[in-house]
Design an enzyme around this catalytic site. Structure first.
Site, PDB file in Angstrom:
ATOM      1  N   GLN A  32       0.823  -1.208   0.000  1.00 45.71           N
ATOM      2  CA  GLN A  32       0.000   0.000   0.000  1.00 45.71           C
ATOM      3  C   GLN A  32       0.864   1.269   0.000  1.00 45.71           C
ATOM      4  O   GLN A  32       2.054   1.213   0.256  1.00 45.71           O
ATOM      5  CB  GLN A  32      -0.920   0.002   1.232  1.00 45.71           C
ATOM      6  CG  GLN A  32      -0.191  -0.236   2.543  1.00 45.71           C
ATOM      7  CD  GLN A  32      -0.996  -1.023   3.557  1.00 45.71           C
ATOM      8  OE1 GLN A  32      -2.221  -1.097   3.465  1.00 45.71           O
ATOM      9  NE2 GLN A  32      -0.346  -1.605   4.551  1.00 45.71           N
ATOM     10  N   ASP A  87      -0.258   0.005  13.489  1.00 43.49           N
ATOM     11  CA  ASP A  87       0.106   1.201  14.267  1.00 43.49           C
ATOM     12  C   ASP A  87       0.396   0.868  15.724  1.00 43.49           C
ATOM     13  O   ASP A  87       1.010   1.656  16.440  1.00 43.49           O
ATOM     14  CB  ASP A  87      -0.996   2.268  14.155  1.00 43.49           C
ATOM     15  CG  ASP A  87      -2.360   1.689  14.453  1.00 43.49           C
ATOM     16  OD1 ASP A  87      -2.620   1.325  15.608  1.00 43.49           O
ATOM     17  OD2 ASP A  87      -3.180   1.577  13.510  1.00 43.49           O
ATOM     18  N   GLU A 107       0.615  -8.762  11.329  1.00 42.88           N
ATOM     19  CA  GLU A 107       0.446  -7.615  10.429  1.00 42.88           C
ATOM     20  C   GLU A 107       1.117  -7.972   9.096  1.00 42.88           C
ATOM     21  O   GLU A 107       2.249  -8.442   9.079  1.00 42.88           O
ATOM     22  CB  GLU A 107       1.085  -6.376  11.086  1.00 42.88           C
ATOM     23  CG  GLU A 107       1.389  -5.209  10.166  1.00 42.88           C
ATOM     24  CD  GLU A 107       0.179  -4.600   9.472  1.00 42.88           C
ATOM     25  OE1 GLU A 107      -0.751  -4.155  10.157  1.00 42.88           O
ATOM     26  OE2 GLU A 107       0.185  -4.552   8.214  1.00 42.88           O
ATOM     27  N   ASP A 157      -8.185  -5.766  13.389  1.00 39.54           N
ATOM     28  CA  ASP A 157      -8.019  -4.312  13.285  1.00 39.54           C
ATOM     29  C   ASP A 157      -7.501  -4.031  11.873  1.00 39.54           C
ATOM     30  O   ASP A 157      -6.332  -3.727  11.665  1.00 39.54           O
ATOM     31  CB  ASP A 157      -7.017  -3.856  14.354  1.00 39.54           C
ATOM     32  CG  ASP A 157      -6.794  -2.365  14.353  1.00 39.54           C
ATOM     33  OD1 ASP A 157      -7.447  -1.653  13.570  1.00 39.54           O
ATOM     34  OD2 ASP A 157      -5.936  -1.907  15.131  1.00 39.54           O
ATOM     35  N   SER A 158      -8.397  -4.166  10.906  1.00 42.32           N
ATOM     36  CA  SER A 158      -7.977  -4.155   9.503  1.00 42.32           C
ATOM     37  C   SER A 158      -8.200  -2.802   8.836  1.00 42.32           C
ATOM     38  O   SER A 158      -8.949  -1.964   9.335  1.00 42.32           O
ATOM     39  CB  SER A 158      -8.790  -5.195   8.731  1.00 42.32           C
ATOM     40  OG  SER A 158     -10.125  -4.761   8.679  1.00 42.32           O
ATOM     41  N   THR A 159      -7.571  -2.655   7.690  1.00 42.75           N
ATOM     42  CA  THR A 159      -7.903  -1.552   6.803  1.00 42.75           C
ATOM     43  C   THR A 159      -9.285  -1.814   6.197  1.00 42.75           C
ATOM     44  O   THR A 159      -9.882  -2.861   6.417  1.00 42.75           O
ATOM     45  CB  THR A 159      -6.850  -1.454   5.672  1.00 42.75           C
ATOM     46  OG1 THR A 159      -6.452  -2.785   5.318  1.00 42.75           O
ATOM     47  CG2 THR A 159      -5.624  -0.706   6.095  1.00 42.75           C
ATOM     48  N   PRO A 164      -5.352  -6.705   0.367  1.00 43.89           N
ATOM     49  CA  PRO A 164      -5.208  -7.905   1.212  1.00 43.89           C
ATOM     50  C   PRO A 164      -6.214  -7.973   2.357  1.00 43.89           C
ATOM     51  O   PRO A 164      -6.341  -8.999   3.014  1.00 43.89           O
ATOM     52  CB  PRO A 164      -3.776  -7.772   1.753  1.00 43.89           C
ATOM     53  CG  PRO A 164      -3.437  -6.331   1.661  1.00 43.89           C
ATOM     54  CD  PRO A 164      -4.186  -5.793   0.478  1.00 43.89           C
TER      55      PRO A 164
HETATM   56  N1  SAM Z   1      -7.909   1.548  12.594  1.00 45.69           N
HETATM   57  C1  SAM Z   1      -7.732   1.427  11.207  1.00 45.69           C
HETATM   58  C2  SAM Z   1      -8.973   1.570  10.390  1.00 45.69           C
HETATM   59  O1  SAM Z   1     -10.067   1.229  10.878  1.00 45.69           O
HETATM   60  O2  SAM Z   1      -8.870   2.025   9.267  1.00 45.69           O
HETATM   61  C3  SAM Z   1      -6.946   0.209  10.875  1.00 45.69           C
HETATM   62  C4  SAM Z   1      -5.531   0.438  11.281  1.00 45.69           C
HETATM   63  S1  SAM Z   1      -4.285  -0.697  10.964  1.00 45.69           S
HETATM   64  C5  SAM Z   1      -3.067   0.413  10.365  1.00 45.69           C
HETATM   65  C6  SAM Z   1      -4.779  -1.689   9.592  1.00 45.69           C
HETATM   66  C7  SAM Z   1      -3.688  -2.658   9.174  1.00 45.69           C
HETATM   67  O3  SAM Z   1      -4.244  -3.841   8.608  1.00 45.69           O
HETATM   68  C8  SAM Z   1      -2.721  -2.117   8.130  1.00 45.69           C
HETATM   69  O4  SAM Z   1      -1.472  -1.868   8.717  1.00 45.69           O
HETATM   70  C9  SAM Z   1      -2.641  -3.228   7.064  1.00 45.69           C
HETATM   71  O5  SAM Z   1      -1.354  -3.442   6.565  1.00 45.69           O
HETATM   72  C10 SAM Z   1      -3.190  -4.416   7.846  1.00 45.69           C
HETATM   73  N2  SAM Z   1      -3.721  -5.489   7.009  1.00 45.69           N
HETATM   74  C11 SAM Z   1      -4.508  -5.402   5.901  1.00 45.69           C
HETATM   75  N3  SAM Z   1      -4.779  -6.625   5.404  1.00 45.69           N
HETATM   76  C12 SAM Z   1      -4.152  -7.528   6.233  1.00 45.69           C
HETATM   77  C13 SAM Z   1      -4.051  -8.949   6.238  1.00 45.69           C
HETATM   78  N4  SAM Z   1      -4.657  -9.711   5.316  1.00 45.69           N
HETATM   79  N5  SAM Z   1      -3.326  -9.528   7.234  1.00 45.69           N
HETATM   80  C14 SAM Z   1      -2.717  -8.790   8.186  1.00 45.69           C
HETATM   81  N6  SAM Z   1      -2.775  -7.426   8.208  1.00 45.69           N
HETATM   82  C15 SAM Z   1      -3.474  -6.810   7.262  1.00 45.69           C
END
Ligand code: SAM
Length: 278
Positions: A32, A87, A107, A157-159, A164
């Site tokens: 990303q 984060d 992560e 706690d995903s994007t 992904p």
């Molecule tokens: N609080 C935030 C929101 O609601 O937008 C989410 C924050 S956190 C930074 C989200 C994280 O999920 C990202 O760092 C991303 O890289 C991770 N992520 C996305 N898809 C993933 C997967 N399949 N496995 C593990 N981590 C993943």
């Protein structure tokens, strides 16, 4: 600098604009576009693929809810898995629980963790806790291959559901989580805005109900997210989705009365969920 604005346009027909004072970091990771900016109102802000992830000023609303609600639905949470959350804010809240013996933090993008350590030390502080093991991997594959019954609580706690993260909202993935949880296991996923992403919320709620006997939706504030109101969908294998032990953690937002009322669904949210009832 006075005229610099960041605008998030991830939600159809809705823009969020924040005045920024500095661009601190930009990086194209394998997964990303990662940007860190400084802002007038929110302090430092992490942005992934154009979507605001967290800000120094308001992150506590989100991280306290996504961590402490499921951690009080489970009566004795010891082994916890956090998927995503690079984060570090969710892990920081989880390790506040003295009962916890191990946290697997899975992560996919190590660059997010590195950026958090550099720019958001107040969020990433919990990652140094000796109970935490950081695993850089796809959370879907990790949970699919985890031993059955290896976690008491899984927090997603995903994007947003792009790239992904798409599979993290699927019934198939919730099924893997069900297998990886102990018999009284609890799952909690961030499930976006009940006003502007209600189809997604309904989908997650139905997907979770495929595998978990009890499912509830908790609401919380998230000022820098679209609409400012956020949902956390919590599933339990056998326990009622409610406060099942004394609240031991008082945060800046989370406290006993918030937990008591966490699943006391307001009428508008009941209507949203009823509209997607299967
Ligand atoms: N609080 C935030 C929101 O609601 O937008 C989410 C924050 S956190 C930074 C989200 C994280 O999920 C990202 O760092 C991303 O890289 C991770 N992520 C996305 N898809 C993933 C997967 N399949 N496995 C593990 N981590 C993943």
């Amino acid at each position: 600098m006075v005229g610099m604005w960041f605008t998030e346009d991830q939600t159809q027909h809705l823009l969020i604009s924040v005045r920024i004072t500095d661009i601190l970091h930009t990086e194209k990771t394998p997964y990303q576009q990662l940007v860190v900016v400084d802002t007038v109102e929110f302090g430092k802000m992490l942005v992934l693929d154009g979507a605001i992830q967290c800000t120094e000023k308001d992150e506590f609303f989100y991280h306290e809810m996504i961590a402490h609600v499921p951690m009080h639905v489970h009566p004795n949470p010891k082994r916890v898995c956090v998927i995503g959350g690079g984060d570090g804010g969710t892990v920081r809240e989880v390790v506040k629980h003295p009962l916890v013996t191990e946290v697997k933090h899975v992560e996919i993008d190590g660059a997010v963790i590195e950026a958090a350590k550099k720019y958001f030390p107040t969020l990433s502080s919990g990652l140094a806790d000796p109970r935490v093991e950081i695993v850089i991997a796809d959370g879907i594959e990790y949970i699919k291959n985890a031993e059955a019954g290896s976690f008491d609580v899984i927090i997603i706690d995903s994007t947003d559901p792009v790239g992904p993260a798409v599979g993290l909202f699927s019934a198939e993935f919730y099924g893997y989580c069900h297998r990886a949880l102990t018999d009284d296991g609890v799952i909690c996923a961030q499930t976006e805005s009940p006003l502007f992403e209600k189809d997604l919320l309904i989908k997650c709620w139905n997907n979770m109900k495929v595998h978990f006997s009890n499912v509830g939706v908790a609401l919380g504030f998230a000022p820098s997210y679209p609409g400012g109101l956020w949902t956390y969908t919590v599933g339990s294998k056998q326990l009622p989705v409610q406060k099942n032990r004394e609240v031991q953690i008082e945060g800046r937002y989370f406290k006993n009365s918030i937990m008591e009322a966490a699943f006391d669904t307001p009428q508008f949210l009941q209507e949203v969920l009823a509209s997607g009832q299967k």
